[in-house]
Design a protein around this motif. Structure first.
Motif, PDB file in Angstrom:
ATOM      1  N   ASP A 292       0.935   2.256   3.691  1.00 41.06           N
ATOM      2  CA  ASP A 292       0.131   3.522   3.228  1.00 41.06           C
ATOM      3  C   ASP A 292       0.933   4.702   2.941  1.00 41.06           C
ATOM      4  OD1 ASP A 292      -2.095   4.860   2.364  1.00 41.06           O
ATOM      5  OD2 ASP A 292      -3.211   4.798   4.319  1.00 41.06           O
TER       6      ASP A 292
ATOM      7  N   HIS B 145       2.648   7.995   2.303  1.00 41.73           N
ATOM      8  CA  HIS B 145       2.601   9.038   1.375  1.00 41.73           C
ATOM      9  C   HIS B 145       3.851   9.995   1.339  1.00 41.73           C
ATOM     10  CE1 HIS B 145      -1.613   8.049   2.062  1.00 41.73           C
ATOM     11  NE2 HIS B 145      -2.072   8.714   1.428  1.00 41.73           N
TER      12      HIS B 145
ATOM     13  N   HIS C 277       1.648   5.401  -2.220  1.00 34.55           N
ATOM     14  CA  HIS C 277       1.076   6.558  -2.914  1.00 34.55           C
ATOM     15  C   HIS C 277       2.228   7.237  -3.586  1.00 34.55           C
ATOM     16  CE1 HIS C 277      -3.374   6.077  -1.625  1.00 34.55           C
ATOM     17  NE2 HIS C 277      -2.739   5.641  -0.587  1.00 34.55           N
TER      18      HIS C 277
ATOM     19  N   GLU D  80      -6.183   2.116  -5.072  1.00 36.01           N
ATOM     20  CA  GLU D  80      -7.153   2.349  -3.768  1.00 36.01           C
ATOM     21  C   GLU D  80      -8.182   2.974  -4.417  1.00 36.01           C
ATOM     22  OE1 GLU D  80      -5.292   4.377  -0.593  1.00 36.01           O
ATOM     23  OE2 GLU D  80      -6.978   3.404   1.067  1.00 36.01           O
TER      24      GLU D  80
ATOM     25  N   HIS E 223      -4.853   6.529  -5.536  1.00 40.19           N
ATOM     26  CA  HIS E 223      -6.348   6.812  -5.188  1.00 40.19           C
ATOM     27  C   HIS E 223      -6.952   6.809  -6.700  1.00 40.19           C
ATOM     28  CE1 HIS E 223      -6.243   7.544  -0.964  1.00 40.19           C
ATOM     29  NE2 HIS E 223      -5.160   8.044  -1.126  1.00 40.19           N
TER      30      HIS E 223
ATOM     31  N   HIS F 197       0.887  -1.086  -0.037  1.00 36.23           N
ATOM     32  CA  HIS F 197       0.035   0.178  -0.063  1.00 36.23           C
ATOM     33  C   HIS F 197       0.879   1.316  -0.025  1.00 36.23           C
ATOM     34  CE1 HIS F 197      -3.974   1.823   2.043  1.00 36.23           C
ATOM     35  NE2 HIS F 197      -3.247   2.658   0.976  1.00 36.23           N
TER      36      HIS F 197
HETATM   37 MN    MN Z   1      -3.794   4.763   1.036  1.00 32.31          MN
END
Ligand code: MN
Ligand code: MN
Ligand code: MN
Length: 289
Positions: A255, A257, A14, A71, A44, A12
């Motif tokens: 996740d 970022h 981005h 996602e 996303h 996961h």
């Molecule tokens: Mn995410």
């Protein structure tokens, strides 16, 4: 790769194609430096980072395996639930067409957020958010960055707490697709559907169980048992228990970022032994030219 036991896996992350702060190349270089074996890029509602990722990898001849992911934002009751899709066929035309619908919903949401921010006294946030997003999807995080840049709040979380978060002044109930539809889209594109960060929805255990029941009924494949922002051992244990109880496979993801105090690619993501990893049946080959 014959054994997955010692692999460092992060499913996961981005890039600047959504609300990540690193470009695809910067993200891949960082994953390489963090000695990851497997990285899923899961922006996303867009696949835009994946072709550039493979093009870059093909030149690098590194052992890092890139998983094609996404996602997807969904609407489930009053909640915005995120479903990660993994191992997608990024050439799937139907999926690409469906994502355009979702992106149109995202653009419409951005306009409505900007209108609410304008009412709160902050004009023209959309143009600024779009500029920050560049060629990527406009997310709430971009609006949060605009509010930080303008000195309205001193950090992004405050922008969510005061304006952009659920129930706040500039919150918009987006018209996302529903949970089961997201699972269907992902699976019809050859992918596996993972319920993202089950602990981040601010719901009671009763609602969480309803969510897991519905995700199971929708044929969801896995839940994200280990998530970068959830370091609480008891919560992880609880999710592991629920994962087994509902018969899901388990996924892990930072996740990621941006580099920060709490999140790092591949950090603290080891899965409890008793769970079935979502990558159990994957064949992961090194990128070839
Ligand atoms: Mn995410
Ligand atoms: Mn995000
Ligand atoms: Mn999410």
């Amino acid at each position: 790769m014959s054994t997955t036991e010692r692999l460092k896996i992060d499913l996961h992350s981005h890039t600047t194609f959504s609300d990540g702060h690193l470009s695809v190349i910067e993200l891949i270089d960082r994953a390489h430096n963090m000695q990851l074996d497997v990285l899923a890029i899961t922006d996303h509602d867009t696949l835009a980072g994946l072709a550039p990722a493979h093009a870059y990898q093909a030149k690098q001849r590194r052992k890092l395996h890139i998983v094609d992911g996404i996602e997807i934002s969904t609407r489930w009751h009053s909640f915005e639930i995120h479903v990660v899709g993994l191992k997608l066929d990024i050439e799937n035309k139907l999926f690409q067409k469906r994502l355009l619908q979702q992106q149109a919903r995202r653009d419409e949401r951005a306009e409505r957020i900007a209108a609410k921010l304008a009412k709160a006294g902050f004009a023209d946030c959309l143009a600024d958010a779009k500029q920050l997003a560049g060629e990527g999807q406009v997310t709430r995080a971009h609006f949060a960055r605009v509010l930080v840049q303008r000195g309205v709040v001193d950090h992004m979380q405050k922008a969510f707490d005061k304006y952009l978060g659920k129930g706040k002044r500039a919150y918009v109930t987006a018209n996302w697709i529903d949970l089961a539809t997201a699972v269907e889209w992902i699976q019809q594109a050859g992918g596996q559907a993972v319920l993202a960060h089950p602990y981040q929805y601010d719901m009671t255990m009763k609602w969480l169980r309803r969510l897991l029941t519905d995700f199971k009924a929708a044929n969801g494949d896995a839940i994200e048992v280990i998530h970068g922002s959830n370091l609480d051992a008891q919560r992880r244990k609880m999710l592991a228990t629920l994962c087994r109880e509902y018969g899901f496979k388990a996924s892990v993801g930072s996740d990621f970022h941006l580099p920060g105090r709490w999140t790092e690619l591949g950090k603290n993501l080891s899965l409890p032994d008793e769970l079935v990893p979502i990558w159990q049946d994957w064949t992961m080959t090194e990128e070839t030219v």
